[in-house]
Design a protein around this motif. Structure first.
Motif, PDB file in Angstrom:
ATOM      1  N   TRP A  59       0.814  -1.217   0.000  1.00 26.46           N
ATOM      2  CA  TRP A  59       0.000   0.000   0.000  1.00 26.46           C
ATOM      3  C   TRP A  59       0.845   1.263   0.000  1.00 26.46           C
ATOM      4  O   TRP A  59       0.455   2.265  -0.595  1.00 26.46           O
ATOM      5  CB  TRP A  59      -1.013  -0.028   1.142  1.00 26.46           C
ATOM      6  N   SER A  60       2.019   1.208   0.631  1.00 27.11           N
ATOM      7  CA  SER A  60       2.886   2.385   0.544  1.00 27.11           C
ATOM      8  C   SER A  60       3.415   2.546  -0.880  1.00 27.11           C
ATOM      9  O   SER A  60       3.582   3.671  -1.360  1.00 27.11           O
ATOM     10  CB  SER A  60       4.032   2.294   1.549  1.00 27.11           C
TER      11      SER A  60
ATOM     12  N   ALA B  30       0.851   6.938  -6.595  1.00 30.68           N
ATOM     13  CA  ALA B  30      -0.243   7.892  -6.771  1.00 30.68           C
ATOM     14  C   ALA B  30       0.232   9.321  -6.564  1.00 30.68           C
ATOM     15  O   ALA B  30      -0.136  10.229  -7.330  1.00 30.68           O
ATOM     16  CB  ALA B  30      -1.386   7.560  -5.808  1.00 30.68           C
ATOM     17  N   VAL B  31       1.076   9.543  -5.561  1.00 30.37           N
ATOM     18  CA  VAL B  31       1.604  10.893  -5.309  1.00 30.37           C
ATOM     19  C   VAL B  31       2.447  11.369  -6.490  1.00 30.37           C
ATOM     20  O   VAL B  31       2.327  12.514  -6.932  1.00 30.37           O
ATOM     21  CB  VAL B  31       2.404  10.915  -3.989  1.00 30.37           C
ATOM     22  N   VAL B  32       3.290  10.490  -7.002  1.00 29.11           N
ATOM     23  CA  VAL B  32       4.129  10.857  -8.144  1.00 29.11           C
ATOM     24  C   VAL B  32       3.263  11.181  -9.363  1.00 29.11           C
ATOM     25  O   VAL B  32       3.521  12.160 -10.079  1.00 29.11           O
ATOM     26  CB  VAL B  32       5.140   9.735  -8.462  1.00 29.11           C
ATOM     27  N   LEU B  33       2.245  10.380  -9.600  1.00 31.73           N
ATOM     28  CA  LEU B  33       1.371  10.630 -10.747  1.00 31.73           C
ATOM     29  C   LEU B  33       0.603  11.937 -10.600  1.00 31.73           C
ATOM     30  O   LEU B  33       0.261  12.580 -11.590  1.00 31.73           O
ATOM     31  CB  LEU B  33       0.392   9.467 -10.931  1.00 31.73           C
TER      32      LEU B  33
END
Length: 62
Positions: free
Chosen positions: A19-20, A26-29
């Motif tokens: 999950w990390s 997701a943060v990078v995207l």
């Protein structure tokens, strides 16, 4: 493979890693388009300043 949603989210004991990894991805995207937009604005601003400097140089040399 999983008998319950809790087992799915536990990921066989590797939940923190799995999950990390999804979270970092997701943060990078999300941040990539924001950083590209900021870089584009900075480049356009720099090009405008260079154009103004060139115009000033040509006007002052005449």
């Amino acid at each position: 493979m999983w008998n319950s949603p809790a087992e799915f989210f536990a990921m066989g004991g590797y939940a923190l890693y799995v999950w990390s990894s999804f979270g970092v991805c997701a943060v990078v995207l999300l941040l990539e388009p924001i950083s590209i937009r900021a870089r584009r604005k900075a480049i356009i601003r720099r090009l405008k300043l260079e154009r103004l400097a060139e115009q000033f140089d040509t006007e002052s040399s005449q």
